[in-house]
Design a protein around this motif. Sequence first.
Motif, PDB file in Angstrom:
ATOM      1  N   LYS A 149     -69.114  15.488 -98.824  1.00  6.76           N
ATOM      2  CA  LYS A 149     -69.274  14.303 -98.372  1.00  6.76           C
ATOM      3  C   LYS A 149     -68.300  13.156 -98.653  1.00  6.76           C
ATOM      4  O   LYS A 149     -68.381  11.884 -98.229  1.00  6.76           O
ATOM      5  CB  LYS A 149     -70.573  13.916 -99.126  1.00  6.76           C
ATOM      6  CG  LYS A 149     -71.747  14.799 -98.835  1.00  6.76           C
ATOM      7  CD  LYS A 149     -72.960  14.147 -98.916  1.00  6.76           C
ATOM      8  CE  LYS A 149     -74.440  14.713 -98.511  1.00  6.76           C
ATOM      9  NZ  LYS A 149     -75.526  14.348 -99.026  1.00  6.76           N
ATOM     10  N   THR A 150     -67.319  13.671 -99.453  1.00  5.08           N
ATOM     11  CA  THR A 150     -66.175  12.526 -99.516  1.00  5.08           C
ATOM     12  C   THR A 150     -64.773  13.405 -99.210  1.00  5.08           C
ATOM     13  O   THR A 150     -64.848  14.593 -99.489  1.00  5.08           O
ATOM     14  CB  THR A 150     -65.993  12.424-101.262  1.00  5.08           C
ATOM     15  OG1 THR A 150     -67.259  11.526-101.526  1.00  5.08           O
ATOM     16  CG2 THR A 150     -64.863  11.620-101.569  1.00  5.08           C
ATOM     17  N   SER A 151     -63.940  12.902 -98.628  1.00  2.70           N
ATOM     18  CA  SER A 151     -62.718  13.404 -98.159  1.00  2.70           C
ATOM     19  C   SER A 151     -61.848  13.859 -99.258  1.00  2.70           C
ATOM     20  O   SER A 151     -61.806  13.129-100.321  1.00  2.70           O
ATOM     21  CB  SER A 151     -61.992  12.793 -97.123  1.00  2.70           C
ATOM     22  OG  SER A 151     -61.611  11.150 -97.635  1.00  2.70           O
ATOM     23  N   ARG A 154     -67.359  23.674 -96.051  1.00  2.10           N
ATOM     24  CA  ARG A 154     -66.744  24.916 -96.559  1.00  2.10           C
ATOM     25  C   ARG A 154     -65.525  24.578 -97.522  1.00  2.10           C
ATOM     26  O   ARG A 154     -65.289  25.073 -98.561  1.00  2.10           O
ATOM     27  CB  ARG A 154     -66.302  25.391 -95.528  1.00  2.10           C
ATOM     28  CG  ARG A 154     -65.555  27.168 -95.928  1.00  2.10           C
ATOM     29  CD  ARG A 154     -66.379  27.858 -96.415  1.00  2.10           C
ATOM     30  NE  ARG A 154     -65.836  29.018 -96.961  1.00  2.10           N
ATOM     31  CZ  ARG A 154     -65.694  30.153 -96.372  1.00  2.10           C
ATOM     32  NH1 ARG A 154     -66.082  30.127 -95.111  1.00  2.10           N
ATOM     33  NH2 ARG A 154     -65.211  31.136 -96.880  1.00  2.10           N
ATOM     34  N   LEU A 155     -64.672  23.501 -97.255  1.00  5.14           N
ATOM     35  CA  LEU A 155     -63.757  22.972 -98.133  1.00  5.14           C
ATOM     36  C   LEU A 155     -64.412  22.642 -99.637  1.00  5.14           C
ATOM     37  O   LEU A 155     -64.004  22.939-100.389  1.00  5.14           O
ATOM     38  CB  LEU A 155     -63.148  21.597 -97.619  1.00  5.14           C
ATOM     39  CG  LEU A 155     -62.170  21.017 -98.533  1.00  5.14           C
ATOM     40  CD1 LEU A 155     -61.019  22.034 -99.127  1.00  5.14           C
ATOM     41  CD2 LEU A 155     -61.477  19.891 -98.013  1.00  5.14           C
ATOM     42  N   GLY A 156     -65.727  21.896 -99.477  1.00  2.00           N
ATOM     43  CA  GLY A 156     -66.189  21.648-100.771  1.00  2.00           C
ATOM     44  C   GLY A 156     -66.717  22.758-101.304  1.00  2.00           C
ATOM     45  O   GLY A 156     -66.574  22.805-102.445  1.00  2.00           O
ATOM     46  N   THR A 157     -67.302  23.434-100.572  1.00  2.00           N
ATOM     47  CA  THR A 157     -67.586  24.991-101.408  1.00  2.00           C
ATOM     48  C   THR A 157     -66.488  25.644-102.031  1.00  2.00           C
ATOM     49  O   THR A 157     -66.813  26.243-103.158  1.00  2.00           O
ATOM     50  CB  THR A 157     -68.326  26.039-100.365  1.00  2.00           C
ATOM     51  OG1 THR A 157     -69.511  25.215 -99.846  1.00  2.00           O
ATOM     52  CG2 THR A 157     -68.630  27.272-100.681  1.00  2.00           C
ATOM     53  N   GLY A 203     -70.039   7.961 -98.762  1.00  2.94           N
ATOM     54  CA  GLY A 203     -69.943   9.178 -98.220  1.00  2.94           C
ATOM     55  C   GLY A 203     -70.248   9.619 -96.868  1.00  2.94           C
ATOM     56  O   GLY A 203     -71.062   8.739 -96.480  1.00  2.94           O
ATOM     57  N   ARG A 204     -69.745  10.569 -96.458  1.00  7.15           N
ATOM     58  CA  ARG A 204     -70.366  11.380 -95.262  1.00  7.15           C
ATOM     59  C   ARG A 204     -71.786  11.524 -95.126  1.00  7.15           C
ATOM     60  O   ARG A 204     -72.319  12.356 -96.035  1.00  7.15           O
ATOM     61  CB  ARG A 204     -69.552  12.367 -94.713  1.00  7.15           C
ATOM     62  CG  ARG A 204     -67.993  12.379 -94.731  1.00  7.15           C
ATOM     63  CD  ARG A 204     -67.437  13.512 -94.256  1.00  7.15           C
ATOM     64  NE  ARG A 204     -65.957  13.642 -94.216  1.00  7.15           N
ATOM     65  CZ  ARG A 204     -65.269  14.362 -95.238  1.00  7.15           C
ATOM     66  NH1 ARG A 204     -65.753  15.015 -95.985  1.00  7.15           N
ATOM     67  NH2 ARG A 204     -63.975  14.113 -94.988  1.00  7.15           N
ATOM     68  N   LEU A 205     -72.555  11.076 -93.983  1.00 11.86           N
ATOM     69  CA  LEU A 205     -73.978  11.600 -94.269  1.00 11.86           C
ATOM     70  C   LEU A 205     -73.901  12.790 -93.727  1.00 11.86           C
ATOM     71  O   LEU A 205     -74.972  13.658 -94.034  1.00 11.86           O
ATOM     72  CB  LEU A 205     -74.686  10.525 -93.158  1.00 11.86           C
ATOM     73  CG  LEU A 205     -74.600   9.210 -93.524  1.00 11.86           C
ATOM     74  CD1 LEU A 205     -75.390   8.250 -92.693  1.00 11.86           C
ATOM     75  CD2 LEU A 205     -75.539   9.103 -94.878  1.00 11.86           C
TER      76      LEU A 205
END
Length: 283
Positions: A50-52, A13-16, A3-5
Amino acid sequence: MPGRLNPTLRQRRLGTELRRMREQAGLRGSELAHSLGVSAAQVTQMENGKTSVNADRLRTIAAACKCANEPLIEALIDFTVPRSKGWWERYQGKLPTGFLEVAEMEAHALKIYTWATTYVPGLQQTGAYASAVFGRISPPLPQRDIDTRTAFRSQRQQALRSGGTAHVSFIHEAALRMQFGGRKVLAEQLDSLVKDSEAGTSSVRVVPFDMDTFPGAGENIMFAEGPVPELATLQMDTAQGVLFFDAPADLASHRATFAHLSALALSDDESRTFIRSIRGQHE
């Protein structure tokens, strides 16, 4: 795939919004994971930014959550498109992350509103005024850091203006009278505000002391409109640093604040006259 650090503000924001979509559907992370055929840990990684997530995966998630808000879905799909690095990333390691995230937020905003009560908004500060604002921090910053922050603030202004993003600036009279750097610096700052207003760079509207109310909180705030109302972002300057808010209740509350300010503040013409009157006191 690791995952992205350090996911960007936009990635977080996309994840939220994916988490919000799931919660509105009444699904647990494990239930969504089962629908997608992935692990619960992968859902958590997506919701943490953390994941696209690609467009197809996003539509699958929306379908599993029974989300029928097509404008929101389309706007979120745009969030999944890889973008070239922003100019602010050149400052990584030189400035606190919050500074970079404010510039990232501005770069994607359709329209920006600011409400300033203690000092002129950063998007309108002259170099001397910005340097004086940063110079008041306790304990004092090294001059090199003050210079870097001032240069960054100037570049934010240039980026916003070159991009043509609309900016409506509400400024309380207190912020127009507060001196940072002395009378000469303040006088030059007031001249710059009038120039910005006349050029149409920003709509500058003053809230004088004699108004019968004080709208909203006392902190300097910025409200950035997104491609759909749900994707607006509120940013607040505090003594502890930069804070971001995107909960629907926070967005609704501050939309009401700016609507109140719009009804309350002096017009652009009246504001220029008012600013010139304060400027005249520094002759």
